[in-house]
Motif scaffolding. Structure first.
Motif, mmCIF file in Angstrom:
data_model
loop_
_atom_site.group_PDB
_atom_site.id
_atom_site.type_symbol
_atom_site.label_atom_id
_atom_site.label_comp_id
_atom_site.label_asym_id
_atom_site.label_seq_id
_atom_site.Cartn_x
_atom_site.Cartn_y
_atom_site.Cartn_z
ATOM 1 N N ASP A 61 28.289 52.419 -7.947
ATOM 2 C CA ASP A 61 26.995 53.095 -7.792
ATOM 3 C C ASP A 61 26.182 52.448 -6.674
ATOM 4 O O ASP A 61 25.512 53.129 -5.895
ATOM 5 C CB ASP A 61 26.195 53.035 -9.101
ATOM 6 N N ARG A 267 16.285 49.515 -7.945
ATOM 7 C CA ARG A 267 15.501 50.365 -7.049
ATOM 8 C C ARG A 267 16.337 50.842 -5.865
ATOM 9 O O ARG A 267 16.163 51.962 -5.392
ATOM 10 C CB ARG A 267 14.245 49.621 -6.576
ATOM 11 N N SER A 270 18.431 53.795 -6.928
ATOM 12 C CA SER A 270 17.757 54.959 -7.519
ATOM 13 C C SER A 270 16.761 55.627 -6.566
ATOM 14 O O SER A 270 16.298 56.723 -6.845
ATOM 15 C CB SER A 270 17.028 54.555 -8.806
ATOM 16 N N GLU A 271 16.439 55.004 -5.444
ATOM 17 C CA GLU A 271 15.453 55.600 -4.543
ATOM 18 C C GLU A 271 16.078 55.914 -3.187
ATOM 19 O O GLU A 271 16.753 55.065 -2.607
ATOM 20 C CB GLU A 271 14.259 54.643 -4.364
ATOM 21 N N LEU A 306 13.278 59.657 -6.351
ATOM 22 C CA LEU A 306 13.780 58.798 -7.434
ATOM 23 C C LEU A 306 14.800 59.601 -8.226
ATOM 24 O O LEU A 306 14.519 60.717 -8.660
ATOM 25 C CB LEU A 306 12.628 58.366 -8.335
ATOM 26 N N GLU A 307 15.974 59.041 -8.397
ATOM 27 C CA GLU A 307 17.050 59.715 -9.142
ATOM 28 C C GLU A 307 17.552 58.785 -10.228
ATOM 29 O O GLU A 307 17.845 57.618 -9.952
ATOM 30 C CB GLU A 307 18.222 60.019 -8.203
ATOM 31 N N TYR A 308 17.681 59.281 -11.433
ATOM 32 C CA TYR A 308 18.259 58.463 -12.492
ATOM 33 C C TYR A 308 18.798 59.359 -13.593
ATOM 34 O O TYR A 308 18.435 60.538 -13.705
ATOM 35 C CB TYR A 308 17.216 57.479 -13.062
ATOM 36 N N ARG A 320 15.232 63.970 -11.271
ATOM 37 C CA ARG A 320 14.772 63.682 -9.900
ATOM 38 C C ARG A 320 13.257 63.844 -9.836
ATOM 39 O O ARG A 320 12.706 64.789 -10.393
ATOM 40 C CB ARG A 320 15.398 64.660 -8.901
ATOM 41 N N TYR A 363 9.226 54.179 -10.671
ATOM 42 C CA TYR A 363 10.379 53.375 -10.279
ATOM 43 C C TYR A 363 11.097 52.889 -11.531
ATOM 44 O O TYR A 363 10.524 52.876 -12.632
ATOM 45 C CB TYR A 363 9.948 52.193 -9.405
ATOM 46 N N LEU A 364 12.354 52.517 -11.312
ATOM 47 C CA LEU A 364 13.160 52.055 -12.446
ATOM 48 C C LEU A 364 13.048 50.542 -12.564
ATOM 49 O O LEU A 364 13.190 49.824 -11.582
ATOM 50 C CB LEU A 364 14.630 52.417 -12.252
#
Lengths: 443, 181
Positions: A61, A267, A270-271, A306-308, A320, A363-364
């Motif tokens: 990932d 981060r 995920s960004e 931001l994707e998670y 998203r 943010y994660l």
């Protein structure tokens, strides 16, 4: 003395136990000389050369995210901009000084158009002296002719510009014209081009000849030191422009000392950058022939996605959302004009003073189950201080009088300071590269 | 010679198929992680180098050209990424000393019993310059001339670093051995 002690001492005190037969071999093997030189190398190489190590979970990932954020496009754009800049500089600097764009005659200077020049014939008939001489033949020595009883000397001249020659006719019929004999004694074309005179037939067909002073005869007033000149009117000095542009904003996280890198990893994976944009309203003030001052107000919005994966009912759902960094800033740019023919370029560079910055989004955090709010984290500055920018503006005139110019401006902007406060676990820095379109108008 | 499956994986990766790229990663990541761990002092640094290696590997895969072993090509790429990482840190080959090496590193062991992990630990304790030159010479098989070119140092410096690295490793092994006996 305890009799029990005596019993054991007498029984075991001098006892010699059996030593295993291979004990010495074992010690000798262990005590063997530690290999040195190539043998030591071999020891390490044999065990480590093909060693396979466990790969940490989530590594794929991380790689996928790093590949997505690899700014190859931005690098290509920056390289293109640099090439364009270098090409322009080479082109303009190699061509020598040019008349700046404000001069309405600038566009016609240097255009080598053939300009027919009439020389008087030997028969002294002006009407018969219409033989056109091409400007290319002007490298010939001065030609002497007669007209109306006067002797005229024609000196070679570079190709004249009709725009400049308009109004330069000298009517030989005026009362204070010099005597023909003086004409012949005119100084040769050495020091100043003002001495170059070309005889042309009269426009009205009368017998009088007229002198036309070629453009080179006109001294370039602005080039003469100390020549008084009129101050340009306000309308020519100040120009306003508005620009709107799209940009790529490169986000870079740095780990602060002593902080856990898991937040940075989370981060980074995920960004991702999205298309950012900026709007500018600027005023351009000429400071000299080529140098301008450019300032105004710019609103820029840096956008990231931001994707998670959000687990729900045993399945993972991809979520998203967008993060926004909003900046209000004042650019203070010095511009340098590069012009050639119809092409106008302005190279601009200077600092960008940030007035205000704000953040919105999430943010994660690997220690939390749900994303956290960026603004509530208290990690972001409300002012990021100074940045710097460079751009290359090309203009294209719109309308009949070119009062409005269309602008095309590739730009690069960098913020050396982190967008986060010193106590934040991560530093966050950006640079932007993009393209703006706009309009410029004198007022 | 590439196996058919490996060739398919590479060709698929060149076409941008994520399935093939992932398969290539799963096949070679453990080997390259082993390389990264030898060049990096910490696990975190090794992970960063592995990540950069695969980013560059997929970006430059078209340069592989199916000439020679893919594992060897990937390994050379990984070594180059690791070297670049340390060059960015501007490590000084000559100035790094032995001060940072712990006195009693690891459990008492005779050298014949040293396993992969113990040997790896010994290498990772070396100063940057020693570790890199030792890895390049003793394990990757580069010559001093090649090492000099790669690191931008004199051949003599490379030899000197290697000798010092060997000496430190030998001392460390002997120390463990004395404790073991």
């Amino acid at each position: 003395m305890n009799p029990l002690d005596d019993l054991f001492r007498e029984g075991l005190g001098d006892r010699k136990a059996d030593v295993p037969a291979d004990l010495w071999q074992k010690i000798a093997a262990r005590k063997g000389e530690v290999p040195s030189g190539e043998a030591l190398d071999q020891l390490f190489a044999s065990r480590l050369a093909q060693r396979r190590a466990p790969v940490p979970a989530g590594m794929w990932d991380r790689i996928a995210a790093a590949r997505r954020r690899s700014p190859r496009g931005a690098y290509a754009a920056a390289a293109g901009l640099l090439l364009l800049l270098l090409g322009s500089l080479t082109y303009f600097l190699g061509a020598g000084p040019q008349v700046p764009g404000n001069d309405p005659l600038a566009g016609s200077v240097g255009t080598a158009t053939a300009f027919p020049l009439a020389l008087p014939s030997a028969s002294d008939d002006p009407s018969a002296s219409s033989a056109a001489v091409d400007a290319t033949a002007l490298s010939a020595p001065p030609t002497v002719g007669t007209a109306g009883g006067r002797t005229l000397t024609a000196y070679p001249s570079p190709a004249p510009d009709p725009a400049r020659t308009a109004g330069t006719f000298l009517d030989t019929r005026t009362s204070d014209r010099p005597a023909p004999s003086e004409w012949k004694q005119a100084a040769p074309p050495t020091a100043t081009a003002a001495r170059q005179a070309i005889a042309v037939p009269p426009l009205s067909g009368n017998s009088e000849w007229q002198l036309i002073v070629p453009p080179a005869a006109l001294p370039e007033l602005s080039a003469v030191a100390g020549t008084p000149s009129f101050r340009r009117s306000g309308g020519q000095r100040l120009r306003g422009e508005v620009l709107l542009g799209a940009a790529y904003a490169h986000q870079r996280f740095t780990l602060r000392e002593g902080e856990d890198r898991s937040l940075r990893d989370a981060r980074e994976v995920s960004e991702f950058p999205e298309l950012s944009y900026q709007i500018s309203a600027r005023v351009q003030y000429p400071l000299g022939r080529r140098v301008t001052l450019l300032t105004g107000l710019t609103y820029a919005e840096i956008r990231n996605q931001l994707e998670y994966d959000l687990p729900s009912n045993g399945t993972m759902t991809l979520v998203r959302s967008n993060n926004h960094l909003r900046l209000l800033e004042v650019p203070v740019l010095a511009g340098y004009a590069l012009s050639r023919g119809r092409l106008r370029l302005n190279l601009n560079a200077g600092p960008v003073v940030n007035l205000f910055s704000a953040v919105r989004g999430q943010y994660l955090d690997p220690t939390r189950a749900t994303p956290l709010d960026l603004a509530d984290s208290g990690h972001y500055r409300s002012n990021i201080g100074l940045g710097w920018t460079a751009s290359l503006t090309t203009t294209y005139g719109l309308g009949a009088n070119h009062a409005t110019l269309l602008l095309l401006e590739p730009f690069f902007k960098s913020y050396p300071r982190s967008f986060t406060l010193p106590h934040a676990p991560l530093g966050e820095q950006y640079w932007m590269a993009g393209l703006q379109l706009g309009l410029r108008r004198s007022f | 010679m590439l196996s058919m499956k490996e060739k398919e994986m590479i060709e698929g990766s060149l076409r941008g198929e994520e399935r093939c790229q992932r398969a290539l990663f799963e096949r070679y990541a453990p080997l390259l992680m082993g390389v990264c761990q030898r060049y990096c002092r910490t696990q975190a640094e090794a992970e960063d180098v592995l990540q950069d290696t695969f980013v560059r590997l997929f970006a430059k895969l078209n340069r592989y050209g199916f000439q020679g072993s893919f594992a060897g090509w990937a390994r050379r790429l990984c070594v180059n990424v690791a070297l670049k990482t340390y060059q960015r840190k501007r490590f000084s080959l000559e100035q790094t000393g032995l001060d940072n090496i712990p006195e009693h590193a690891g459990a008492p062991t005779a050298y014949t019993d040293l396993g992969e992990q113990e040997l790896l630990d010994l290498i990772r304790q070396l100063p940057d310059g020693y570790r890199i030159v030792f890895n390049l010479y003793a394990i990757e098989g580069y010559s001093h001339k090649e090492i000099g070119e790669k690191l931008g140092i004199q051949e003599a410096s490379s030899r000197s670093q290697l000798l010092k690295a060997r000496k430190v490793l030998q001392q460390q092994i002997e120390r463990r051995q004395r404790i073991a006996i």
